[in-house]
Design an enzyme around this catalytic site. Sequence first.
Site, short mmCIF file in Angstrom:
data_model
loop_
_atom_site.label_atom_id
_atom_site.label_comp_id
_atom_site.label_asym_id
_atom_site.label_seq_id
_atom_site.Cartn_x
_atom_site.Cartn_y
_atom_site.Cartn_z
N GLY A 1 0.83 -1.36 0.16
CA GLY A 1 -0.09 0.08 0.13
C GLY A 1 1.13 0.65 0.08
O GLY A 1 1.79 1.57 -0.50
N GLU A 2 0.56 2.01 0.61
CA GLU A 2 1.58 3.08 0.86
C GLU A 2 2.28 3.53 2.42
O GLU A 2 1.28 3.19 3.44
CB GLU A 2 0.42 4.37 0.49
CG GLU A 2 1.67 5.69 0.97
CD GLU A 2 2.54 5.42 0.38
OE1 GLU A 2 3.23 6.27 1.42
OE2 GLU A 2 2.82 5.28 -0.43
N SER A 3 2.76 3.02 2.70
CA SER A 3 3.26 2.85 4.47
C SER A 3 3.67 4.43 4.81
O SER A 3 3.25 4.43 5.61
CB SER A 3 5.15 2.95 3.84
OG SER A 3 5.94 4.16 3.23
N HIS B 1 5.41 -8.09 -4.27
CA HIS B 1 3.52 -8.40 -3.92
C HIS B 1 3.22 -10.30 -4.45
O HIS B 1 2.69 -9.91 -5.14
CB HIS B 1 2.47 -7.20 -4.79
CG HIS B 1 2.74 -5.87 -4.22
ND1 HIS B 1 2.37 -5.62 -3.08
CD2 HIS B 1 3.52 -5.09 -5.08
CE1 HIS B 1 2.83 -4.28 -3.17
NE2 HIS B 1 3.25 -3.78 -4.34
N ILE C 1 6.07 -2.67 -7.72
CA ILE C 1 4.73 -1.53 -7.58
C ILE C 1 5.49 -0.71 -6.68
O ILE C 1 5.66 -0.02 -5.55
CB ILE C 1 3.52 -1.20 -7.41
CG1 ILE C 1 3.12 -3.45 -7.71
CG2 ILE C 1 2.56 0.03 -7.74
CD1 ILE C 1 1.49 -3.62 -7.84
N ARG C 2 6.36 0.43 -7.13
CA ARG C 2 7.16 2.06 -6.62
C ARG C 2 7.90 1.16 -5.14
O ARG C 2 7.31 1.48 -4.17
CB ARG C 2 5.89 2.73 -5.96
CG ARG C 2 5.61 3.87 -7.36
CD ARG C 2 4.42 5.05 -7.65
NE ARG C 2 3.33 4.41 -5.92
CZ ARG C 2 2.24 3.78 -7.14
NH1 ARG C 2 2.47 3.27 -8.61
NH2 ARG C 2 1.63 3.44 -6.07
N ARG D 1 13.13 3.91 0.74
CA ARG D 1 11.24 4.38 -0.07
C ARG D 1 11.60 4.07 -1.79
O ARG D 1 12.23 4.93 -1.83
CB ARG D 1 10.11 5.15 0.38
CG ARG D 1 9.87 3.86 1.91
CD ARG D 1 9.19 5.65 2.09
NE ARG D 1 7.55 5.19 1.98
CZ ARG D 1 7.31 6.38 1.42
NH1 ARG D 1 8.02 7.57 1.64
NH2 ARG D 1 6.29 7.07 0.82
N GLU E 1 1.11 -11.25 -3.29
CA GLU E 1 -0.12 -11.12 -2.99
C GLU E 1 -1.32 -11.24 -4.52
O GLU E 1 -2.32 -11.36 -4.68
CB GLU E 1 -1.21 -10.33 -2.30
CG GLU E 1 -0.56 -8.95 -2.27
CD GLU E 1 0.59 -7.83 -1.98
OE1 GLU E 1 1.82 -8.85 -1.62
OE2 GLU E 1 0.59 -7.12 -1.58
N CYS F 1 5.76 -4.94 0.96
CA CYS F 1 6.56 -3.56 -0.24
C CYS F 1 6.30 -2.60 1.01
O CYS F 1 6.71 -3.03 1.69
CB CYS F 1 5.48 -3.44 -1.31
SG CYS F 1 5.58 -2.13 -2.28
#
Length: 199
Positions: free
Chosen positions: A50-52, A178, A140-141, A111, A180, A82
């Site tokens: 997601g976005e940490s 990822h 992904i990023r 990051r 998942e 991630c």
Amino acid sequence: MSSLLRVGVLSLQGDVREHLYRLRDTGVEAVEVRHPADLTGTHGLVIPGGESTTMSILAERDGFFEPLQQYRRDGHPCFGSCAGLIMLADEVLDGRAGQRTVGGLDIAVRRNAFGRQVDSFESEIDVIGLSPQPFPAIFIRAPWVERVGSGVEVLAVWGPGRTPVAVRQGPLLATAFHPELTTDLRVHQMFVDTIAAYA
Ligand code: GLN
């Protein structure tokens, strides 16, 4: 054994559903962890991609940090993908000012380390312990791991620089990619096996 295992997925933000599905595909019970009390009765925890920075703000808001750190110190296995890798890292480079993590992995992660050219991509990588190789890794990023403490085992590296992108330290497992987002269950199965070993 694995049908008796209950695995939580930290459900503040990110690709929670995908982890729940992959975990259920391995045969365990998978539950959302929306409040610290939901950790009770789980044998292990996934921190999703997601976005940490957002995840850390929400974790702070909901009083998650102390319970998560206690959960980890109690020896419960945790798997981060991630943003989840970032959440489990002791040190974050290029984080938000004061970005807090659960920690536990003696690593420094950077990051968004891959830069714009390879912002998001799929790569076949070898992951120690999986057979047959390789594993379809979706980035992904993604962060990468820049410092690895002596107690940390590197399970996978990426590119000519052999940058670590999957690590394990005792019951803690983390990937910059990822698993998942694929239907290949083997990394989740590796985590479930870890939980079974520690339960
Ligand atoms: N760049 C994100 C972060 O810093 C991680 C990206 C991801 O989880 N796909 O949290």
